[in-house]
Design an enzyme around this catalytic site. Sequence first.
Site, PDB file in Angstrom:
ATOM      1  N   PHE A  16       1.506   2.041   2.390  1.00 18.39           N
ATOM      2  CA  PHE A  16       2.376   1.127   1.655  1.00 18.39           C
ATOM      3  C   PHE A  16       1.677  -0.409   1.845  1.00 18.39           C
ATOM      4  CE2 PHE A  16       6.418   3.447   2.682  1.00 18.39           C
ATOM      5  CZ  PHE A  16       5.942   4.603   1.761  1.00 18.39           C
ATOM      6  N   TYR A 155      13.311   8.828  15.173  1.00 13.51           N
ATOM      7  CA  TYR A 155      12.719   8.077  13.895  1.00 13.51           C
ATOM      8  C   TYR A 155      13.903   7.403  13.274  1.00 13.51           C
ATOM      9  CZ  TYR A 155      10.217   6.958   9.708  1.00 13.51           C
ATOM     10  OH  TYR A 155       9.631   6.205   8.597  1.00 13.51           O
TER      11      TYR A 155
HETATM   12  P1  NDP Z   1       0.754   4.808   7.217  1.00 12.10           P
HETATM   13  O1  NDP Z   1       0.536   5.671   8.410  1.00 12.10           O
HETATM   14  O2  NDP Z   1      -0.292   4.949   6.226  1.00 12.10           O
HETATM   15  O3  NDP Z   1       0.437   3.089   7.571  1.00 12.10           O
HETATM   16  C1  NDP Z   1       1.256   2.657   8.535  1.00 12.10           C
HETATM   17  C2  NDP Z   1       0.531   1.254   8.870  1.00 12.10           C
HETATM   18  O4  NDP Z   1       1.283   0.803  10.170  1.00 12.10           O
HETATM   19  C3  NDP Z   1      -0.824   1.554   9.285  1.00 12.10           C
HETATM   20  O5  NDP Z   1      -1.618   0.317   8.386  1.00 12.10           O
HETATM   21  C4  NDP Z   1      -0.942   1.113  10.616  1.00 12.10           C
HETATM   22  O6  NDP Z   1      -2.204   0.481  10.905  1.00 12.10           O
HETATM   23  C5  NDP Z   1       0.191   0.256  10.913  1.00 12.10           C
HETATM   24  N1  NDP Z   1       0.580   0.366  12.335  1.00 12.10           N
HETATM   25  C6  NDP Z   1       1.173   1.483  12.783  1.00 12.10           C
HETATM   26  N2  NDP Z   1       1.572   1.326  14.079  1.00 12.10           N
HETATM   27  C7  NDP Z   1       1.064  -0.117  14.511  1.00 12.10           C
HETATM   28  C8  NDP Z   1       1.230  -0.975  15.500  1.00 12.10           C
HETATM   29  N3  NDP Z   1       1.699  -0.733  16.762  1.00 12.10           N
HETATM   30  N4  NDP Z   1       0.708  -2.066  15.409  1.00 12.10           N
HETATM   31  C9  NDP Z   1       0.191  -2.685  14.123  1.00 12.10           C
HETATM   32  N5  NDP Z   1       0.302  -1.964  13.024  1.00 12.10           N
HETATM   33  C10 NDP Z   1       0.538  -0.560  13.006  1.00 12.10           C
HETATM   34  O7  NDP Z   1       2.218   4.734   6.545  1.00 12.10           O
HETATM   35  P2  NDP Z   1       3.146   4.458   5.480  1.00 12.10           P
HETATM   36  O8  NDP Z   1       2.296   3.532   4.733  1.00 12.10           O
HETATM   37  O9  NDP Z   1       4.049   5.461   5.052  1.00 12.10           O
HETATM   38  O10 NDP Z   1       4.169   3.697   6.575  1.00 12.10           O
HETATM   39  C11 NDP Z   1       4.340   2.082   6.306  1.00 12.10           C
HETATM   40  C12 NDP Z   1       6.038   1.771   6.568  1.00 12.10           C
HETATM   41  O11 NDP Z   1       6.669   2.633   5.910  1.00 12.10           O
HETATM   42  C13 NDP Z   1       6.312   2.564   8.096  1.00 12.10           C
HETATM   43  O12 NDP Z   1       7.278   1.818   8.867  1.00 12.10           O
HETATM   44  C14 NDP Z   1       6.862   3.855   7.836  1.00 12.10           C
HETATM   45  O13 NDP Z   1       8.013   4.110   8.803  1.00 12.10           O
HETATM   46  C15 NDP Z   1       7.783   3.645   6.610  1.00 12.10           C
HETATM   47  N6  NDP Z   1       8.110   4.646   5.906  1.00 12.10           N
HETATM   48  C16 NDP Z   1       7.204   5.744   5.419  1.00 12.10           C
HETATM   49  C17 NDP Z   1       7.707   6.666   4.321  1.00 12.10           C
HETATM   50  C18 NDP Z   1       6.636   7.706   3.890  1.00 12.10           C
HETATM   51  O14 NDP Z   1       7.203   8.749   3.730  1.00 12.10           O
HETATM   52  N7  NDP Z   1       5.373   7.606   4.079  1.00 12.10           N
HETATM   53  C19 NDP Z   1       8.994   6.437   3.833  1.00 12.10           C
HETATM   54  C20 NDP Z   1       9.923   5.571   4.222  1.00 12.10           C
HETATM   55  C21 NDP Z   1       9.424   4.636   5.174  1.00 12.10           C
HETATM   56  P3  NDP Z   1      -3.089   0.700  12.166  1.00 12.10           P
HETATM   57  O15 NDP Z   1      -3.086   1.990  12.420  1.00 12.10           O
HETATM   58  O16 NDP Z   1      -4.499   0.257  11.706  1.00 12.10           O
HETATM   59  O17 NDP Z   1      -2.394  -0.275  13.427  1.00 12.10           O
HETATM   60  C1  8X3 Z   2       9.650   8.555   5.953  1.00 13.62           C
HETATM   61  C2  8X3 Z   2      10.308   9.427   5.079  1.00 13.62           C
HETATM   62  O1  8X3 Z   2      12.164  11.217   4.752  1.00 13.62           O
HETATM   63  O2  8X3 Z   2      10.046  11.712   6.302  1.00 13.62           O
HETATM   64  O3  8X3 Z   2      10.447   7.606   6.460  1.00 13.62           O
HETATM   65  O4  8X3 Z   2      11.577  10.248   7.102  1.00 13.62           O
HETATM   66  S1  8X3 Z   2      11.082  10.714   5.828  1.00 13.62           S
END
Ligand code: NDP
Ligand code: 8X3
Length: 257
Positions: A16, A155
Amino acid sequence: MSSTKTILVTGSTSGFGRAIAFTFAQHGWNVLLTGRRKERLDELEQELQTEFGTSVLTLCFDVQNREQTQQVLKDLPHDWKHIDVLVNNAGLAAGLATFQEGDPDDWDRMIDTNLKGLLTVSRSIVPHMIARKKGHIINIGSIAGKGAYLKGNVYCASKAAVDILSQGMRIDLLPHGIKVTNVSPGAADTEFSLVRYHGDVAAAAKVYEGYEPLHAQDVADVVYFAATRPDHVVLNDIVVTPLAEANPMYWHKELRN
Ligand code: NDP
Ligand code: 8X3
């Protein structure tokens, strides 16, 4: 640096965050991007500057480290202190296990990133918004915060915390003209599941089988829409899911087969 608006997106190195960075850069915003993977940030900066000619600043830090996060954000270059929109996106799920089998180290990573990281970043940026009597904080929660599912326990709790915290922030920041939006996506095809399954590619791919999940761009579009409403309009709480997902526990995957 241009005088257009500035957005800070945590966790921009994939998923995202990366799509949000592209979307806002494409619309001429100055983009301040963070993450822990320096090479990815460098590549992203290069790509965005070449493609859109926008101002890009990348900052490499771990939101779990409170001191480091506070220091980096305190030392922002003068031109970058005026953040119009903060997107608290950095986050993860670590593991998928019943509560009784859960790994406390995974719990720490999720709570320290999804909740405490968001607190540290917001607390550092909010004083600048208060001084300007304007700003918008967009927290990336999850449908997991709207209802628990099997093995989601901690989570889900971390994202429920983001949801209720968004409500509290909205109340406290209202007198200062600051908007707070909670965006709760359902399943989206990013690196999320790869991280959740500790790098197991096959297990991660299985999550998205049999239906069309959300794509990162779908969420970036929602964030862009929320961020570009007129001053008097706030989208407080947005839930966005793939068609196949009614809620975290009810799916109808056949629809897309
Ligand atoms: P990704 O794993 O693709 O991206 C996660 C991002 O968060 C990466 O850029 C990573 O960068 C960064 N990140 C993780 N931990 C840290 C940290 N400790 N410090 C700084 N940066 C961090 O996953 P998504 O894009 O899917 O996730 C983005 C958000 O959306 C999260 O909060 C996730 O919980 C939420 N989400 C995701 C869903 C899904 O189904 N994909 C649905 C609903 C919510 P780096 O590793 O370089 O630090
Ligand atoms: C990420 C979506 O449904 O895997 O937050 O928790 S779900």
